[in-house]
Design a protein around this motif. Sequence first.
Motif, mmCIF file in Angstrom:
data_model
loop_
_atom_site.group_PDB
_atom_site.id
_atom_site.type_symbol
_atom_site.label_atom_id
_atom_site.label_comp_id
_atom_site.label_asym_id
_atom_site.label_seq_id
_atom_site.Cartn_x
_atom_site.Cartn_y
_atom_site.Cartn_z
ATOM 1 N N HIS A 72 -1.849 -4.963 6.905
ATOM 2 C CA HIS A 72 -3.176 -4.825 6.061
ATOM 3 C C HIS A 72 -2.914 -5.327 4.657
ATOM 4 N N ALA A 74 -3.650 -5.641 0.887
ATOM 5 C CA ALA A 74 -4.359 -4.783 -0.052
ATOM 6 C C ALA A 74 -5.138 -5.645 -1.177
ATOM 7 N N ASP A 95 -5.218 0.872 -3.306
ATOM 8 C CA ASP A 95 -5.837 0.611 -2.192
ATOM 9 C C ASP A 95 -5.688 1.696 -1.336
ATOM 10 N N HIS A 96 -6.462 2.811 -1.127
ATOM 11 C CA HIS A 96 -5.923 3.959 -0.328
ATOM 12 C C HIS A 96 -6.487 3.770 1.273
ATOM 13 N N ARG A 97 -7.100 2.465 1.354
ATOM 14 C CA ARG A 97 -7.765 2.041 2.584
ATOM 15 C C ARG A 97 -6.412 1.934 3.633
ATOM 16 N N THR A 98 -5.356 1.402 3.156
ATOM 17 C CA THR A 98 -4.129 1.471 4.177
ATOM 18 C C THR A 98 -3.756 2.766 4.751
ATOM 19 N N GLU A 99 -3.793 3.938 3.852
ATOM 20 C CA GLU A 99 -3.372 5.159 4.369
ATOM 21 C C GLU A 99 -4.333 5.675 5.225
ATOM 22 N N VAL A 100 -5.616 5.442 5.058
ATOM 23 C CA VAL A 100 -6.783 5.869 6.082
ATOM 24 C C VAL A 100 -6.486 5.078 7.309
ATOM 25 N N GLY A 102 -3.844 3.955 8.604
ATOM 26 C CA GLY A 102 -2.730 4.348 9.001
ATOM 27 C C GLY A 102 -2.949 5.709 9.971
ATOM 28 N N LEU A 103 -3.610 6.513 9.292
ATOM 29 C CA LEU A 103 -3.850 7.577 9.976
ATOM 30 C C LEU A 103 -4.504 7.491 11.063
ATOM 31 N N GLU A 104 -5.642 6.732 11.248
ATOM 32 C CA GLU A 104 -6.493 6.260 12.176
ATOM 33 C C GLU A 104 -5.854 5.682 13.390
ATOM 34 N N GLU A 120 1.814 -2.845 4.673
ATOM 35 C CA GLU A 120 0.930 -3.063 3.593
ATOM 36 C C GLU A 120 1.367 -4.360 2.834
#
Length: 173
Positions: A72, A74, A95-100, A102-104, A120
Amino acid sequence: MAGYEIPEPADRKQVTDPRSDQQAAEDARPSCDPAFRHGVVVGFDGSTSSERALAYAIGMARRTGSGLIIVHVANRLPTTVWAGCEPPVFVDVPDHRTEVLGLELACADYLSEVPWVLVERGGDICHELEEVGREYSADAIVVGSTHGIVGRIFGSVAGRLARRAQRPVVVIP
Protein backbone atom coordinates in the motif's frame (compact mmCIF):
# COMPACT_ATOMS: atom_id res chain seq x y z
CA MET A 1 64.13 4.52 10.17
CA ALA A 2 62.78 3.26 13.41
CA GLY A 3 60.68 5.71 15.35
CA TYR A 4 59.74 7.86 12.37
CA GLU A 5 56.39 7.82 10.61
CA ILE A 6 55.62 9.34 7.27
CA PRO A 7 52.54 11.54 7.66
CA GLU A 8 49.64 11.02 5.27
CA PRO A 9 48.73 14.04 3.12
CA ALA A 10 45.55 15.75 4.31
CA ASP A 11 44.02 15.85 0.82
CA ARG A 12 44.72 12.21 -0.01
CA LYS A 13 41.66 10.30 -1.16
CA GLN A 14 41.02 6.90 0.32
CA VAL A 15 40.89 4.19 -2.30
CA THR A 16 38.20 1.64 -1.49
CA ASP A 17 37.66 -1.84 -2.69
CA PRO A 18 34.64 -2.01 -5.08
CA ARG A 19 33.52 -5.19 -3.34
CA SER A 20 33.26 -3.33 -0.02
CA ASP A 21 30.95 -0.73 -1.65
CA GLN A 22 28.73 -3.52 -2.92
CA GLN A 23 28.71 -5.14 0.51
CA ALA A 24 27.83 -1.81 2.14
CA ALA A 25 24.92 -1.36 -0.31
CA GLU A 26 23.65 -4.85 0.51
CA ASP A 27 23.96 -4.15 4.24
CA ALA A 28 22.01 -0.87 3.86
CA ARG A 29 19.19 -2.67 2.05
CA PRO A 30 16.38 -3.60 4.43
CA SER A 31 16.29 -7.29 5.18
CA CYS A 32 13.18 -9.20 4.26
CA ASP A 33 11.83 -12.53 5.36
CA PRO A 34 13.25 -15.35 3.20
CA ALA A 35 9.77 -16.89 3.02
CA PHE A 36 8.78 -14.03 0.74
CA ARG A 37 11.79 -14.20 -1.58
CA HIS A 38 10.61 -14.70 -5.17
CA GLY A 39 7.06 -13.97 -4.09
CA VAL A 40 4.27 -12.07 -5.80
CA VAL A 41 3.96 -8.32 -5.24
CA VAL A 42 0.48 -6.82 -5.47
CA GLY A 43 -0.54 -3.19 -5.24
CA PHE A 44 -3.55 -2.79 -2.97
CA ASP A 45 -5.55 0.28 -1.97
CA GLY A 46 -8.96 -1.22 -1.21
CA SER A 47 -10.51 -0.27 -4.57
CA THR A 48 -12.50 -2.77 -6.62
CA SER A 49 -9.73 -3.17 -9.21
CA SER A 50 -7.10 -3.72 -6.49
CA GLU A 51 -9.33 -6.34 -4.86
CA ARG A 52 -9.49 -8.21 -8.19
CA ALA A 53 -5.70 -7.91 -8.48
CA LEU A 54 -5.34 -9.26 -4.93
CA ALA A 55 -7.58 -12.23 -5.73
CA TYR A 56 -5.48 -13.05 -8.80
CA ALA A 57 -2.22 -12.60 -6.87
CA ILE A 58 -3.44 -14.96 -4.13
CA GLY A 59 -4.12 -17.65 -6.72
CA MET A 60 -0.76 -17.01 -8.37
CA ALA A 61 1.11 -17.26 -5.05
CA ARG A 62 -0.78 -20.41 -4.09
CA ARG A 63 -0.02 -22.09 -7.44
CA THR A 64 3.69 -21.24 -7.25
CA GLY A 65 3.99 -21.97 -3.53
CA SER A 66 5.39 -18.53 -2.78
CA GLY A 67 4.56 -15.69 -0.43
CA LEU A 68 2.41 -12.67 -1.16
CA ILE A 69 3.74 -9.15 -0.63
CA ILE A 70 0.83 -6.71 -0.45
CA VAL A 71 1.96 -3.10 -0.97
CA HIS A 72 0.00 0.00 0.00
CA VAL A 73 1.53 3.28 -1.12
CA ALA A 74 0.58 6.18 1.17
CA ASN A 75 -0.11 9.69 -0.03
CA ARG A 76 2.69 12.21 -0.49
CA LEU A 77 2.13 15.83 -1.38
CA PRO A 78 4.66 18.35 -2.70
CA THR A 79 5.42 21.17 -0.27
CA THR A 80 5.52 23.56 -3.21
CA VAL A 81 1.73 23.59 -3.00
CA TRP A 82 2.06 25.47 0.28
CA ALA A 83 5.48 27.14 0.21
CA GLY A 84 6.02 27.86 -3.47
CA CYS A 85 9.70 26.95 -3.19
CA GLU A 86 11.95 25.15 -5.66
CA PRO A 87 12.86 22.28 -6.02
CA PRO A 88 9.79 20.35 -4.89
CA VAL A 89 10.07 18.56 -1.59
CA PHE A 90 7.57 15.90 -0.64
CA VAL A 91 5.86 15.55 2.71
CA ASP A 92 4.27 12.34 3.93
CA VAL A 93 0.63 12.87 4.72
CA PRO A 94 -0.55 10.79 7.67
CA ASP A 95 -2.42 7.88 6.13
CA HIS A 96 -4.34 5.67 8.52
CA ARG A 97 -5.74 3.76 5.55
CA THR A 98 -2.89 1.24 5.78
CA GLU A 99 -3.90 0.32 9.33
CA VAL A 100 -7.51 -0.15 8.24
CA LEU A 101 -6.46 -2.21 5.21
CA GLY A 102 -4.18 -4.32 7.42
CA LEU A 103 -7.03 -5.09 9.81
CA GLU A 104 -9.35 -5.98 6.92
CA LEU A 105 -6.73 -8.26 5.40
CA ALA A 106 -5.97 -9.92 8.74
CA CYS A 107 -9.64 -10.83 9.11
CA ALA A 108 -10.01 -12.09 5.54
CA ASP A 109 -10.49 -15.84 5.17
CA TYR A 110 -9.18 -15.92 1.59
CA LEU A 111 -5.66 -14.98 2.74
CA SER A 112 -5.33 -17.98 5.05
CA GLU A 113 -4.02 -20.19 2.21
CA VAL A 114 -0.82 -18.22 1.54
CA PRO A 115 1.79 -16.49 3.69
CA TRP A 116 1.47 -12.73 3.26
CA VAL A 117 2.91 -9.48 4.50
CA LEU A 118 1.63 -5.90 4.18
CA VAL A 119 4.24 -3.29 3.26
CA GLU A 120 3.54 0.44 3.52
CA ARG A 121 5.47 2.88 1.39
CA GLY A 122 5.21 6.55 0.52
CA GLY A 123 5.92 8.10 -2.85
CA ASP A 124 5.31 7.34 -6.49
CA ILE A 125 3.25 4.17 -6.80
CA CYS A 126 5.13 2.79 -9.81
CA HIS A 127 8.54 3.41 -8.28
CA GLU A 128 7.58 1.94 -4.91
CA LEU A 129 6.03 -1.22 -6.40
CA GLU A 130 9.13 -1.81 -8.49
CA GLU A 131 11.39 -1.10 -5.50
CA VAL A 132 9.53 -3.61 -3.31
CA GLY A 133 9.70 -6.10 -6.18
CA ARG A 134 13.47 -5.61 -6.34
CA GLU A 135 13.93 -5.92 -2.57
CA TYR A 136 12.02 -9.18 -2.44
CA SER A 137 13.30 -10.47 -5.81
CA ALA A 138 9.66 -10.84 -6.81
CA ASP A 139 8.68 -13.10 -9.68
CA ALA A 140 5.85 -10.76 -10.72
CA ILE A 141 3.98 -7.58 -9.86
CA VAL A 142 0.18 -7.67 -10.04
CA VAL A 143 -1.88 -4.47 -10.29
CA GLY A 144 -5.45 -3.59 -11.13
CA SER A 145 -6.29 -1.46 -14.15
CA THR A 146 -7.46 2.12 -13.78
CA HIS A 147 -11.00 2.88 -14.80
CA GLY A 148 -11.84 6.51 -15.22
CA ILE A 149 -10.92 9.70 -16.96
CA VAL A 150 -8.03 10.58 -14.62
CA GLY A 151 -6.15 7.41 -15.62
CA ARG A 152 -6.81 8.08 -19.29
CA ILE A 153 -5.54 11.66 -19.09
CA PHE A 154 -2.50 11.24 -16.83
CA GLY A 155 -1.69 7.62 -17.63
CA SER A 156 -2.54 4.67 -15.48
CA VAL A 157 -0.27 3.18 -12.85
CA ALA A 158 -0.50 -0.16 -14.65
CA GLY A 159 0.60 1.32 -17.97
CA ARG A 160 3.51 3.25 -16.49
CA LEU A 161 4.62 0.24 -14.46
CA ALA A 162 4.42 -2.11 -17.45
CA ARG A 163 6.65 0.23 -19.47
CA ARG A 164 9.39 0.64 -16.87
CA ALA A 165 9.38 -2.48 -14.67
CA GLN A 166 12.30 -4.92 -14.63
CA ARG A 167 10.06 -7.92 -13.91
CA PRO A 168 6.77 -9.23 -15.31
CA VAL A 169 3.72 -7.08 -14.64
CA VAL A 170 0.23 -8.59 -14.66
CA VAL A 171 -2.59 -6.09 -15.15
CA ILE A 172 -6.01 -7.31 -14.02
CA PRO A 173 -8.99 -5.58 -15.70
